[in-house]
Design an enzyme around this catalytic site. Structure first.
Site, PDB file in Angstrom:
ATOM      1  N   LYS A 118       0.870  -1.187   0.000  1.00  0.00           N
ATOM      2  CA  LYS A 118       0.000   0.000   0.000  1.00  0.00           C
ATOM      3  C   LYS A 118       0.899   1.228   0.000  1.00  0.00           C
ATOM      4  O   LYS A 118       1.960   1.225   0.631  1.00  0.00           O
ATOM      5  CB  LYS A 118      -0.901   0.000   1.235  1.00  0.00           C
ATOM      6  N   GLU A 187      -9.208   7.559   3.753  1.00  0.00           N
ATOM      7  CA  GLU A 187      -9.084   7.873   5.182  1.00  0.00           C
ATOM      8  C   GLU A 187      -9.487   9.323   5.433  1.00  0.00           C
ATOM      9  O   GLU A 187      -9.063  10.246   4.714  1.00  0.00           O
ATOM     10  CB  GLU A 187      -7.629   7.657   5.643  1.00  0.00           C
TER      11      GLU A 187
HETATM   12  O1  KIV Z   1      -0.745   2.491   8.676  1.00  0.00           O
HETATM   13  C1  KIV Z   1      -1.946   2.216   8.841  1.00  0.00           C
HETATM   14  O2  KIV Z   1      -2.349   1.619   9.847  1.00  0.00           O
HETATM   15  C2  KIV Z   1      -2.878   2.628   7.812  1.00  0.00           C
HETATM   16  C3  KIV Z   1      -4.339   2.461   8.078  1.00  0.00           C
HETATM   17  C4  KIV Z   1      -4.789   3.390   9.119  1.00  0.00           C
HETATM   18  C5  KIV Z   1      -5.141   2.558   6.841  1.00  0.00           C
HETATM   19  O3  KIV Z   1      -2.478   3.102   6.801  1.00  0.00           O
END
Ligand code: KIV
Length: 283
Positions: A118, A187
């Protein structure tokens, strides 16, 4: 999908609530025991988030972790051999320079056990997203309140409240999905904006502080089980107070040790009578 089957990227990519699919359930975990437990609870995706920095390592923000920290924790989560898809967060400055660096860093997380990575940001990240995808590494996008931009945003603020900013976010989401991202985390955005993005995308949106219309939800594990410190954001629902349980349990252990009632008979290994007699002859 049966309860035993491994959750895959194509499976997550296909989830749209408007088609009658169940919402995607994503939660963070950063080590083997918690990954094992959340997997037993039946989540679809385990995110080894860079929230690791704050939640586990005690830093003030997510900017303090690097690729080695993330790989270390992705590997720990992967050792739980979860049925859930493991997604590893690319930390700040691991995908902001050359696309080749981004691919190398994404590969580091895949070798550690992630099934996807991600990363935060919109069209400004298209070049690196395409490079990572071309190395056959699936990418989950992250838009809205992107914690790695804390300084640029001037703090952790809900994003996309103004129409112009909302339009940019919708266009970013479309561009990232068209580039091949298999899901988009939203988010800290108003519910109407999350709903619009969810409508226009063919891939699932996964919300955190983005209202109920998304195709899935994600929370930081320690927030939802009552183990994080400080004031929880408005969007957190606490399902347990594990922190209080730990304090209570360790407090009882401490009392027992101080009172001399731990360990007891049942918690003690006994030697033979010969051993006891023999030991008595030692100085
Ligand atoms: O780092 C994380 O925990 C996240 C989530 C809050 C989506 O990116």
């Amino acid at each position: 999908m049966s309860e035993q089957e491994q959750v895959t990227v194509p499976f997550v990519r296909s989830r749209k609530r408007r088609n009658g699919d169940d919402p995607v359930v994503m939660v963070t975990a950063y080590d083997e025991p918690w990954a094992r437990l959340v997997d037993r609870a039946g989540v679809d995706v385990i995110l080894v988030g860079d929230s690791l920095a704050e939640i586990v390592l005690g830093h003030e923000n997510t900017l303090q972790v690097g690729i080695e920290d993330m790989a270390h924790h992705v590997a720990a989560v992967a050792r739980a051999r979860p049925r859930a898809l493991v997604v590893g967060d690319l930390p700040w400055m691991t995908y902001h320079l050359e696309p080749s660096d981004a691919v190398r860093n994404a590969a580091r997380l895949v070798r550690a056990g992630a099934g996807a990575v991600k990363l935060e940001g919109g069209r400004v990240r298209l070049r690196v997203v395409e490079a990572i995808l071309s190395a056959e590494i699936p990418v989950m996008a992250h838009l809205g309140l992107t914690p790695q931009s804390v300084h640029a945003m001037g703090g952790y603020r809900v994003q996309g409240r103004q129409l112009e900013a909302a339009k940019v976010l919708v266009e970013d989401a479309i561009a990232l999905a068209e580039a091949g991202c298999f899901a988009v985390v939203l988010e800290g955005v108003p519910d109407a904006l999350a709903e619009r993005v969810t409508t226009v995308l063919e891939v699932p949106t996964i919300g955190i502080g983005a209202g109920p219309s998304c195709d899935g939800q994600v929370l930081v594990l320690h927030d939802l089980i009552g183990m994080s410190k400080g004031h929880a954001p408005k969007f957190v629902r606490r399902y347990a107070e594990i922190g209080d349980l730990v304090v209570e349990a360790v407090g009882r252990y401490a009392s027992d040790v101080r009172a001399g009632t731990f360990p007891g008979e049942a918690e003690t290994y006994h030697g033979s009578s010969e051993l006891r007699e023999g030991l008595g002859r030692f100085k």
